[in-house]
Design a protein around this motif. Structure first.
Motif, short mmCIF file in Angstrom:
data_model
loop_
_atom_site.label_atom_id
_atom_site.label_comp_id
_atom_site.label_asym_id
_atom_site.label_seq_id
_atom_site.Cartn_x
_atom_site.Cartn_y
_atom_site.Cartn_z
N ALA A 131 0.83 -1.22 0.00
CA ALA A 131 0.00 0.00 0.00
C ALA A 131 0.86 1.27 0.00
CB ALA A 131 -0.93 -0.01 1.22
N ASN A 132 2.03 1.21 0.65
CA ASN A 132 2.78 2.47 0.80
C ASN A 132 4.13 2.47 0.06
OD1 ASN A 132 4.68 1.06 2.34
ND2 ASN A 132 3.79 1.64 4.29
N ALA A 133 4.40 1.45 -0.77
CA ALA A 133 5.74 1.29 -1.36
C ALA A 133 6.20 2.56 -2.10
CB ALA A 133 5.75 0.09 -2.30
N LEU A 134 5.32 3.15 -2.90
CA LEU A 134 5.71 4.33 -3.66
C LEU A 134 6.03 5.50 -2.71
CD1 LEU A 134 6.10 5.89 -6.30
CD2 LEU A 134 3.64 6.37 -6.30
N ARG A 135 5.15 5.68 -1.71
CA ARG A 135 5.38 6.78 -0.76
C ARG A 135 6.71 6.62 -0.03
NH1 ARG A 135 1.09 6.73 3.43
NH2 ARG A 135 0.17 5.31 1.93
N ILE A 136 7.04 5.38 0.32
CA ILE A 136 8.29 5.12 1.04
C ILE A 136 9.49 5.45 0.13
CG2 ILE A 136 9.73 3.29 2.06
CD1 ILE A 136 7.34 4.13 3.82
N VAL A 137 9.45 4.96 -1.10
CA VAL A 137 10.56 5.21 -2.03
C VAL A 137 10.72 6.72 -2.23
CG1 VAL A 137 11.22 5.00 -4.47
CG2 VAL A 137 10.52 2.96 -3.18
N GLU A 138 9.62 7.43 -2.43
CA GLU A 138 9.68 8.88 -2.67
C GLU A 138 10.16 9.64 -1.44
OE1 GLU A 138 8.06 10.75 -5.98
OE2 GLU A 138 9.63 9.25 -6.00
N SER A 139 9.97 9.07 -0.26
CA SER A 139 10.35 9.78 0.97
C SER A 139 11.86 9.78 1.20
CB SER A 139 9.67 9.13 2.18
OG SER A 139 10.33 7.90 2.52
N LEU A 140 12.58 8.91 0.51
CA LEU A 140 14.01 8.75 0.80
C LEU A 140 14.86 9.80 0.10
CD1 LEU A 140 14.10 4.85 0.48
CD2 LEU A 140 14.14 6.19 2.59
N ASP A 141 15.97 10.19 0.75
CA ASP A 141 16.90 11.15 0.14
C ASP A 141 17.62 10.53 -1.05
OD1 ASP A 141 16.32 13.25 1.74
OD2 ASP A 141 17.86 12.77 3.25
N LYS A 298 10.82 3.00 10.92
CA LYS A 298 11.11 4.09 9.96
C LYS A 298 9.96 4.23 8.98
CE LYS A 298 16.04 3.92 9.57
NZ LYS A 298 17.08 3.36 8.73
N MET A 299 9.46 3.08 8.52
CA MET A 299 8.31 3.12 7.59
C MET A 299 7.11 3.79 8.25
SD MET A 299 6.15 -0.10 6.10
CE MET A 299 5.72 -0.74 7.68
N LEU A 300 6.87 3.43 9.52
CA LEU A 300 5.66 3.96 10.18
C LEU A 300 5.78 5.48 10.40
CD1 LEU A 300 5.04 1.06 12.73
CD2 LEU A 300 3.81 1.52 10.60
N GLN A 301 7.03 5.97 10.49
CA GLN A 301 7.20 7.43 10.64
C GLN A 301 6.83 8.17 9.36
OE1 GLN A 301 11.26 7.78 11.96
NE2 GLN A 301 10.75 6.77 13.90
N VAL A 302 6.98 7.48 8.22
CA VAL A 302 6.66 8.12 6.93
C VAL A 302 5.16 8.12 6.71
CG1 VAL A 302 6.93 7.94 4.41
CG2 VAL A 302 8.88 7.46 5.92
N THR A 303 4.50 6.99 7.06
CA THR A 303 3.09 6.84 6.68
C THR A 303 2.14 7.31 7.80
OG1 THR A 303 3.22 4.55 7.41
CG2 THR A 303 3.50 4.98 5.10
#
Ligand code: SF4
Length: 303
Positions: A131-141, A298-303
């Motif tokens: 569900a959040n794979a794209l958001r996680i990838v986009e969140s990274l530096d 770390k994932m939960l901090q993004v979503t």
């Protein structure tokens, strides 16, 4: 063999005695979903179980899911009713092989799909779900990503981001059974139907579907007022939940062959036996658990 009513009664009695909570993944057989305290995806189930004061978690799913539950609830006993219920996709990568690949790609951030072992999570920078794979990838530096282990979820993300994606060649053998012609044929015969497939499906399947959604996303989509007929492109266990929660709507499996044999290893008998025998349960060494938990946190901090 006991009949299923008696089995269910005994399971529910022992569940109380053991202070247990029963979790069923969306792909579990219907009779198991019906006795579960929670039905859902692996992360949501583990999070729900962690919030309860249960002392025992019975995870009706596959091994990496039981590990995820333990990662979040190390003080609870986590029972997997059949210890042979593994996930072939999660087994397509090991921590050792991942370390080798990381040496080849020193600048890449490692994003691991939750469908992976605790050891692989521990070697990764951050975890993601379908569900959040794209958001996680986009969140990274980082501009370069090593995505493991599902090449198809990774490919789906790569079509929506400018980042350079290196894809681990893993895949889900069950979702591979869904073919584009299944979707196009069913759409021709059911012109009102929306085709919704899981991003673990092949790109040519996603290309002919109306939506690519996680199992949770599919459940929400099915509840929409404008959806009366839906072609379901994922493991067929989810049909039970979709039909139960949406009486009057029609759900058509994209392929009746999309059955995960590992998910179906769990039975009512095995749930009862695990509660009777109380084996030590699924555990993860503490050092690995803490590292794996850090990637989930770390994932939960993004979503
Ligand atoms: S459906 Fe696929 S990804 Fe899920 S447990 Fe089965 S093999 Fe693994």
């Amino acid at each position: 063999m006991k009949d299923s009513d008696n089995l269910v009664k005994e399971i529910l009695k022992l569940k109380q005695q053991r202070k247990a909570v029963i979790l069923a993944h969306n792909y579990q057989p219907g009779e198991i979903q019906d006795i579960a305290d929670f039905v859902g995806d692996s992360l949501g189930l583990s999070q729900n179980a962690a919030k309860t004061d249960a002392e025992v978690i019975v995870f009706c799913g596959v091994h990496f899911m039981a590990e995820t539950a333990y990662i979040l609830s190390p003080h609870k006993v986590v029972l997997l009713p059949d210890v042979n219920a593994g996930c072939p996709m999660a087994d397509m990568i090991t921590a050792e092989k991942l370390r080798e690949r990381k040496r080849e790609l020193p600048g890449a951030a490692v994003v691991c799909y939750i469908n992976s072992s605790a050891e692989v999570k521990a070697e990764s920078d951050i975890c993601c779900t379908s569900a959040n794979a794209l958001r996680i990838v986009e969140s990274l530096d980082a501009e370069e990503i090593l995505f493991v282990p599902d090449q198809y979820l990774g490919h789906y993300v790569s079509t929506h981001t400018d980042k350079k994606m290196h894809l681990w060649p893993g895949y889900c053998p069950t979702h591979m059974k869904i073919l584009p012609e299944h979707i196009t044929g069913l759409k021709q015969r059911n012109s009102m139907a929306k085709a919704v497939v899981h991003p673990e499906c092949r790109p040519d399947v996603i290309a002919v579907a109306d939506e690519a959604l996680s199992t949770g996303g599919m459940v929400r989509y099915a509840g929409r007022d404008d959806v009366s007929q839906m072609i379901v492109g994922t493991e067929i266990g989810i049909m039970h939940r979709l039909e139960k929660e949406n009486p009057g709507k029609e759900f058509i499996p994209a392929s009746k062959r999309a059955v995960c044999p590992n998910m179906k290893l769990i039975t009512l008998e095995k749930i009862l036996w695990s509660l009777e025998e109380m084996p030590p349960g699924v555990k993860v060494p503490e050092e690995t658990r803490l590292k794996a938990k850090a990637t989930v946190d770390k994932m939960l901090q993004v979503t």
